[in-house]
Design a protein around this motif. Sequence first.
Motif, PDB file in Angstrom:
ATOM      1  N   MET A   1     -13.563  72.849 -30.403  1.00 58.14           N
ATOM      2  CA  MET A   1     -12.835  71.616 -30.090  1.00 58.14           C
ATOM      3  C   MET A   1     -13.767  70.435 -29.888  1.00 58.14           C
ATOM      4  N   THR A   2     -15.058  70.623 -30.083  1.00 51.60           N
ATOM      5  CA  THR A   2     -16.019  69.577 -29.714  1.00 51.60           C
ATOM      6  C   THR A   2     -16.492  68.780 -30.918  1.00 51.60           C
ATOM      7  N   LYS A   3     -16.512  67.474 -30.711  1.00 54.80           N
ATOM      8  CA  LYS A   3     -17.163  66.555 -31.643  1.00 54.80           C
ATOM      9  C   LYS A   3     -18.411  66.009 -30.940  1.00 54.80           C
ATOM     10  N   ALA A   4     -19.558  66.105 -31.595  1.00 51.02           N
ATOM     11  CA  ALA A   4     -20.792  65.561 -31.041  1.00 51.02           C
ATOM     12  C   ALA A   4     -21.109  64.253 -31.761  1.00 51.02           C
ATOM     13  N   ILE A   5     -21.436  63.229 -30.987  1.00 51.64           N
ATOM     14  CA  ILE A   5     -21.798  61.929 -31.552  1.00 51.64           C
ATOM     15  C   ILE A   5     -23.203  61.615 -31.075  1.00 51.64           C
ATOM     16  N   VAL A   6     -24.131  61.448 -32.012  1.00 47.55           N
ATOM     17  CA  VAL A   6     -25.547  61.378 -31.681  1.00 47.55           C
ATOM     18  C   VAL A   6     -26.146  60.079 -32.212  1.00 47.55           C
ATOM     19  N   VAL A   7     -26.829  59.334 -31.335  1.00 47.15           N
ATOM     20  CA  VAL A   7     -27.561  58.144 -31.764  1.00 47.15           C
ATOM     21  C   VAL A   7     -28.876  58.088 -30.991  1.00 47.15           C
ATOM     22  N   GLY A   8     -29.963  57.962 -31.729  1.00 45.60           N
ATOM     23  CA  GLY A   8     -31.258  57.905 -31.067  1.00 45.60           C
ATOM     24  C   GLY A   8     -32.364  57.777 -32.089  1.00 45.60           C
ATOM     25  N   PRO A   9     -33.592  57.938 -31.653  1.00 43.02           N
ATOM     26  CA  PRO A   9     -34.710  57.848 -32.589  1.00 43.02           C
ATOM     27  C   PRO A   9     -34.672  59.012 -33.576  1.00 43.02           C
ATOM     28  N   PRO A  10     -35.166  58.807 -34.800  1.00 45.41           N
ATOM     29  CA  PRO A  10     -35.100  59.848 -35.834  1.00 45.41           C
ATOM     30  C   PRO A  10     -35.685  61.178 -35.386  1.00 45.41           C
ATOM     31  N   ILE A  11     -36.766  61.160 -34.620  1.00 45.43           N
ATOM     32  CA  ILE A  11     -37.401  62.405 -34.196  1.00 45.43           C
ATOM     33  C   ILE A  11     -36.460  63.244 -33.348  1.00 45.43           C
ATOM     34  N   MET A  12     -35.518  62.598 -32.686  1.00 47.85           N
ATOM     35  CA  MET A  12     -34.587  63.311 -31.804  1.00 47.85           C
ATOM     36  C   MET A  12     -33.545  64.089 -32.591  1.00 47.85           C
ATOM     37  N   TYR A  13     -33.211  63.605 -33.782  1.00 46.94           N
ATOM     38  CA  TYR A  13     -32.051  64.143 -34.489  1.00 46.94           C
ATOM     39  C   TYR A  13     -32.193  65.628 -34.833  1.00 46.94           C
ATOM     40  N   GLN A  14     -33.313  65.997 -35.398  1.00 47.87           N
ATOM     41  CA  GLN A  14     -33.437  67.391 -35.831  1.00 47.87           C
ATOM     42  C   GLN A  14     -33.299  68.361 -34.667  1.00 47.87           C
ATOM     43  N   PHE A  15     -33.876  68.002 -33.530  1.00 55.15           N
ATOM     44  CA  PHE A  15     -33.822  68.895 -32.372  1.00 55.15           C
ATOM     45  C   PHE A  15     -32.418  68.926 -31.759  1.00 55.15           C
ATOM     46  N   VAL A  16     -31.768  67.771 -31.702  1.00 54.86           N
ATOM     47  CA  VAL A  16     -30.415  67.733 -31.144  1.00 54.86           C
ATOM     48  C   VAL A  16     -29.432  68.453 -32.074  1.00 54.86           C
ATOM     49  N   ILE A  17     -29.589  68.258 -33.370  1.00 58.89           N
ATOM     50  CA  ILE A  17     -28.712  68.963 -34.319  1.00 58.89           C
ATOM     51  C   ILE A  17     -28.865  70.473 -34.163  1.00 58.89           C
ATOM     52  N   THR A  18     -30.098  70.916 -34.007  1.00 58.45           N
ATOM     53  CA  THR A  18     -30.334  72.361 -33.809  1.00 58.45           C
ATOM     54  C   THR A  18     -29.603  72.860 -32.572  1.00 58.45           C
ATOM     55  N   GLU A  19     -29.689  72.100 -31.480  1.00 63.59           N
ATOM     56  CA  GLU A  19     -29.016  72.523 -30.237  1.00 63.59           C
ATOM     57  C   GLU A  19     -27.503  72.524 -30.423  1.00 63.59           C
ATOM     58  N   CYS A  20     -26.979  71.526 -31.103  1.00 68.11           N
ATOM     59  CA  CYS A  20     -25.533  71.473 -31.335  1.00 68.11           C
ATOM     60  C   CYS A  20     -25.076  72.685 -32.147  1.00 68.11           C
ATOM     61  N   ARG A  21     -25.849  73.024 -33.170  1.00 66.53           N
ATOM     62  CA  ARG A  21     -25.476  74.177 -34.002  1.00 66.53           C
ATOM     63  C   ARG A  21     -25.594  75.476 -33.218  1.00 66.53           C
ATOM     64  N   LEU A  22     -26.608  75.573 -32.360  1.00 66.52           N
ATOM     65  CA  LEU A  22     -26.736  76.769 -31.523  1.00 66.52           C
ATOM     66  C   LEU A  22     -25.551  76.912 -30.567  1.00 66.52           C
ATOM     67  N   LYS A  23     -24.975  75.782 -30.181  1.00 60.13           N
ATOM     68  CA  LYS A  23     -23.779  75.821 -29.324  1.00 60.13           C
ATOM     69  C   LYS A  23     -22.524  76.143 -30.118  1.00 60.13           C
ATOM     70  N   GLY A  24     -22.656  76.163 -31.453  1.00 57.00           N
ATOM     71  CA  GLY A  24     -21.516  76.530 -32.285  1.00 57.00           C
ATOM     72  C   GLY A  24     -20.729  75.366 -32.838  1.00 57.00           C
ATOM     73  N   ILE A  25     -21.244  74.158 -32.691  1.00 51.74           N
ATOM     74  CA  ILE A  25     -20.535  72.989 -33.214  1.00 51.74           C
ATOM     75  C   ILE A  25     -20.730  72.941 -34.730  1.00 51.74           C
ATOM     76  N   ALA A  26     -19.645  72.808 -35.459  1.00 54.57           N
ATOM     77  CA  ALA A  26     -19.714  72.796 -36.926  1.00 54.57           C
ATOM     78  C   ALA A  26     -20.392  71.524 -37.428  1.00 54.57           C
ATOM     79  N   ASP A  27     -21.048  71.632 -38.578  1.00 51.97           N
ATOM     80  CA  ASP A  27     -21.788  70.497 -39.127  1.00 51.97           C
ATOM     81  C   ASP A  27     -20.904  69.271 -39.336  1.00 51.97           C
ATOM     82  N   GLU A  28     -19.672  69.480 -39.759  1.00 50.75           N
ATOM     83  CA  GLU A  28     -18.789  68.335 -40.000  1.00 50.75           C
ATOM     84  C   GLU A  28     -18.356  67.667 -38.699  1.00 50.75           C
TER      85      GLU A  28
END
Length: 289
Positions: free
Chosen positions: A216-243
């Motif tokens: 049921m979760t939508k993640a909205i991420v804004v920050g420096p480019p270096i942050m994105y890869q690590f935050v995306i990894t954490e979101c996926r580990l939590k089970g949030i779908a890529d879309e």
Amino acid sequence: MADQLSTTVHGEAQHPPQRDLYLPRRADILEIVEETPQERLLRLKMADGVPLGHKPGQFVQVCCFGIGEAPISMASAADASGTFDLCVRRVGNVTGALHKTVVGDTVGIRGPYGNGFPLETLADRDLLIIGGGIGLVPLRGLIQAILAQRELYRKVTILYGFKRPEEMLFRDELAAWGAREDVDLRLTIDRAHPDWSGHVGVITTLFPDLALDAAMTKAIVVGPPIMYQFVITECRLKGIADENILLSLERHMKCGVGKCGHCQINGKYCCLDGPVFSFSELKYLWEAI
């Protein structure tokens, strides 16, 4: 009834000339708040009285007459007052000039441009809003819009990370969000600091304690480019779908209207197709993240 969009001359429809894409409208500076030594908030209103008509996540091209223009993210949601906020980090000639403006000065505005955050897809979902540094600027407008119609959304969690206490933006609003029972606000700084008693660590260190309903979760991420890869990894580990992972990209936007190609990412134009994309759109775009 007379056609408001065209007239007829000698039996042929005559359309009024289109406004020049590069011609800015004038906006007056109504208020200035020094957020940090590097960022200041400008509250503006269009001089012609016609509201800007923006949505959170869009950007405008701000023109300092005689100096140049720069893309700046919208920092507020649209409201009945017709005012809008821009938070400007001093990094160049245009932003340096904006840091020298005073209340009553006039700047040029082109836009709003870009797609903005898809508010309609966020309704009835848990929202995990993640901002790093100045990334909180476009998220501020999104959060304002969400809280203005809080009943439309499920659980709202906000993660905000920054390097040092003196770099924290929007202190009063953060305090207000943190005081709400219907908002889970978590702050962190990168390294320990004598003026900080809260959480210490990069923003991904806030993830282990999060209890999410991933479906049921939508993640909205804004920050420096270096942050994105690590935050995306954490979101996926939590089970949030890529879309369901939304990111706003910053690129060197020049014209803002898809003509110059400065912000092009393979077949995507950040100024037209973005700046907000889902990770499912970006993961196969070379150099997007």
